[in-house]
Design a protein around this motif. Structure first.
Motif, short mmCIF file in Angstrom:
data_model
loop_
_atom_site.label_atom_id
_atom_site.label_comp_id
_atom_site.label_asym_id
_atom_site.label_seq_id
_atom_site.Cartn_x
_atom_site.Cartn_y
_atom_site.Cartn_z
N ALA A 2 79.68 12.66 44.50
CA ALA A 2 78.15 12.90 44.39
C ALA A 2 77.57 11.98 43.26
O ALA A 2 78.25 11.73 42.33
CB ALA A 2 77.91 14.57 44.00
N THR A 3 76.45 11.27 43.60
CA THR A 3 75.77 10.58 42.63
C THR A 3 75.13 11.35 41.72
O THR A 3 74.95 12.49 41.89
CB THR A 3 74.54 9.57 43.34
N SER A 4 74.91 10.86 40.27
CA SER A 4 74.21 11.75 39.17
C SER A 4 72.81 11.46 39.52
O SER A 4 72.23 10.69 40.09
CB SER A 4 74.46 11.15 37.97
N PRO A 5 71.94 12.46 39.10
CA PRO A 5 70.30 12.29 39.03
C PRO A 5 69.98 10.91 38.35
O PRO A 5 69.06 10.37 38.89
CB PRO A 5 69.98 13.47 38.34
N GLU A 6 70.67 10.40 37.58
CA GLU A 6 70.22 9.08 36.77
C GLU A 6 70.62 8.04 37.80
O GLU A 6 69.88 7.04 37.68
CB GLU A 6 71.35 9.21 35.56
N SER A 7 71.40 8.06 38.68
CA SER A 7 71.82 6.80 39.31
C SER A 7 71.53 6.77 40.82
O SER A 7 71.85 5.70 41.55
CB SER A 7 73.57 6.75 39.10
N GLU A 8 70.92 7.89 41.42
CA GLU A 8 70.86 7.92 42.83
C GLU A 8 69.61 6.97 43.09
O GLU A 8 69.46 6.51 44.28
CB GLU A 8 70.51 9.44 43.40
N HIS A 9 68.75 6.69 42.30
CA HIS A 9 67.53 5.79 42.85
C HIS A 9 67.48 4.63 41.67
O HIS A 9 68.11 4.76 40.31
CB HIS A 9 66.43 6.67 42.69
N PRO A 10 66.70 3.65 41.86
CA PRO A 10 66.87 2.49 40.87
C PRO A 10 65.96 2.67 39.80
O PRO A 10 66.09 1.90 38.73
CB PRO A 10 66.25 1.38 41.86
N ILE A 11 64.82 3.47 39.83
CA ILE A 11 63.85 3.69 38.74
C ILE A 11 64.11 4.90 37.57
O ILE A 11 64.07 5.79 38.19
CB ILE A 11 62.36 3.84 39.52
N LYS A 12 64.48 4.44 36.49
CA LYS A 12 64.61 5.63 35.56
C LYS A 12 63.42 6.28 35.24
O LYS A 12 62.29 5.87 35.18
CB LYS A 12 65.17 4.50 34.27
N ALA A 13 63.70 7.62 35.02
CA ALA A 13 62.79 8.61 34.96
C ALA A 13 63.18 9.50 33.74
O ALA A 13 64.43 9.88 33.63
CB ALA A 13 62.16 9.35 36.15
N TYR A 14 62.17 9.99 33.12
CA TYR A 14 62.42 10.98 31.88
C TYR A 14 61.62 12.42 32.13
O TYR A 14 60.47 12.26 32.63
CB TYR A 14 62.03 10.36 30.70
N GLY A 15 62.43 13.53 31.91
CA GLY A 15 61.67 14.72 31.92
C GLY A 15 62.36 15.81 31.26
O GLY A 15 63.38 15.56 30.69
N TYR A 16 61.95 17.16 31.70
CA TYR A 16 62.61 18.20 31.17
C TYR A 16 63.15 18.89 32.35
O TYR A 16 62.55 18.99 33.46
CB TYR A 16 61.71 19.08 30.50
N ALA A 17 64.38 19.26 32.24
CA ALA A 17 65.07 20.20 33.29
C ALA A 17 65.78 21.54 33.02
O ALA A 17 66.35 21.47 31.55
CB ALA A 17 66.10 19.36 33.86
N ALA A 18 66.00 22.26 33.61
CA ALA A 18 66.88 23.59 33.53
C ALA A 18 68.22 23.12 34.07
O ALA A 18 68.35 22.39 35.22
CB ALA A 18 66.14 24.75 34.22
N ARG A 19 69.24 23.64 33.39
CA ARG A 19 70.58 23.12 34.19
C ARG A 19 71.44 24.38 34.49
O ARG A 19 72.47 24.17 35.16
CB ARG A 19 71.44 22.57 32.80
N ASP A 20 70.87 25.78 34.17
CA ASP A 20 71.52 26.74 34.59
C ASP A 20 70.49 28.17 34.55
O ASP A 20 69.39 27.86 34.35
CB ASP A 20 72.87 27.30 33.81
N THR A 21 71.22 29.27 35.10
CA THR A 21 70.22 30.46 35.18
C THR A 21 69.43 30.76 33.85
O THR A 21 68.52 31.56 33.98
CB THR A 21 70.82 31.69 35.66
N SER A 22 69.68 30.34 32.77
CA SER A 22 69.08 30.89 31.52
C SER A 22 67.70 30.33 31.67
O SER A 22 66.63 30.62 31.08
CB SER A 22 69.79 30.03 30.22
#
Length: 360
Positions: A2-22
């Motif tokens: 699986a590709t990572s969110p950072e590498s699946e597309h050519p244009i870099k983006a920055y944001g805030y994300a949740a990583r688990d059910t917390s």
């Protein structure tokens, strides 16, 4: 692999994300697709926080794929357009709401009801047609097919207008569809939160006589003096509920907590309509005779299509309708989520994205 969110597309983006059910949100570097021939890319200026964002980051609805970057009340300024884009140019103010894709060929799409397309692509947490996940507006920029981009009216504020892309269309659409948009119509609004306060403003702009139902007597002053509702009913007061029997042509129920609807059906006139736009966890209990003895209707409604959302924005601009907001920086977002859970906001948080999300 699986590709990572950072590498699946050519244009870099920055944001805030949740990583688990917390549901805790933290900085994420990911990527967005290159601008296609029908795509509009824009810098995100503001993004509202919807109650559904809270549900999704905690996976309370059971379909969240992490990492998840929420946000579907997004306003920004165009930075790039594809070669076949017809309706937007660099520098335009634009919005994106809950949808960024649909099949464009089914009956729902052909009827401008993209929100009911079986193949719809929601703005975050959904699988796009290229197989990658969508990321929402808690991020520095967005890219979308121009069909799903809204033209922002010149006189509509960007920050307090952002929540209209969800709360606005969620309440405007059922008022229109169920014929509750005629002057003099008697409309009830259940719940005075992010959706409810906008529902009151929309109904009043249509010329309705508006009754607010709330379990909080303290909200009476806000409803009558602040939002210019005509009547207030404490839904825990049996005498007040009894006095409201048979008085309303329709009710927009915005409450997501479990609550009885039988008393609300009693408040309807014959042929009256109770329309649910909130989503309580438990199934509703409805006595058949409460519907039969008055030809009453219980219905639901989900946002609106792109054409109607544009219509709603133009209506809001004409009538001076915005959400009541608290503007916050992105690093306050976890505190905002905690406060939202306690209904401690009047009435919508909006993230000042452009001034607070910076590249790592």
């Amino acid at each position: 692999m699986a590709t990572s969110p950072e590498s699946e597309h050519p244009i870099k983006a920055y944001g805030y994300a949740a990583r688990d059910t917390s549901g805790l949100l933290s900085p994420l570097t990911f990527s967005r697709r290159a601008t296609g021939e029908k795509d509009v890319r824009f810098k995100v200026l503001y993004c509202g926080i919807c109650h559904s964002d809270l549900h999704v980051v905690k996976n309370e609805w059971g379909f969240t794929k992490y990492p998840i970057t929420p946000g579907h009340e997004i306003v920004g300024v165009v930075t790039e357009v594809g070669s076949k884009v017809e309706n937007f140019k660099i520098g335009d103010k634009v919005g994106v709401g809950c949808l960024v894709g649909s099949c464009r060929s089914c009956q729902s799409c052909a009827s401008d009801y993209e929100q009911y397309c079986d193949k719809q692509v929601q703005t975050y947490g959904f699988t796009n047609f290229d197989g990658t996940q969508t990321y929402g507006g808690y991020s520095d920029h967005m890219v979308s097919d121009e069909h799903f981009v809204l033209r922002w009216p010149e006189n509509l504020p960007l920050d307090s207008g952002a929540p209209l892309l969800c709360a606005g269309i969620t309440t405007y659409s059922p008022l229109k569809y169920f014929g509750l948009d005629k002057p003099g119509t008697k409309v009830g609004v259940v719940g005075l939160g992010g959706l409810g306060h906008v529902a009151v403003k929309m109904a009043k702009a249509f010329g309705a006589e508006v009754t607010v139902f709330s379990t909080s007597p303290a909200k009476e002053k806000e409803a009558i003096e602040g939002l210019k509702a005509d009547h207030f009913v404490n839904s825990k007061d049996e005498l007040q509920m009894q006095a409201a029997r048979g008085t309303l042509d329709g009710i927009i129920d915005t409450v997501s907590a479990n609550h009885p609807i039988a008393p609300l059906l009693n408040a309807l006139t014959p042929h009256g309509k109770l329309v649910l736009v909130g989503a309580p966890e438990k199934p509703l209990e409805v006595a058949a005779f409460s519907l039969i003895m008055g030809r009453k209707l219980v219905a639901g409604s989900n946002i609106g299509g792109i054409k109607e959302t544009q219509e709603m924005l133009d209506f809001a601009a004409k009538h001076g309708i915005t959400a009541d907001i608290e503007l916050i920086p992105i690093d306050y977002v976890n505190t905002a989520m905690e406060r939202l859970l306690k209904s401690d906001v009047r009435y919508r948080f909006v993230i000042d994205v452009a001034n607070s999300i910076k590249a790592e």
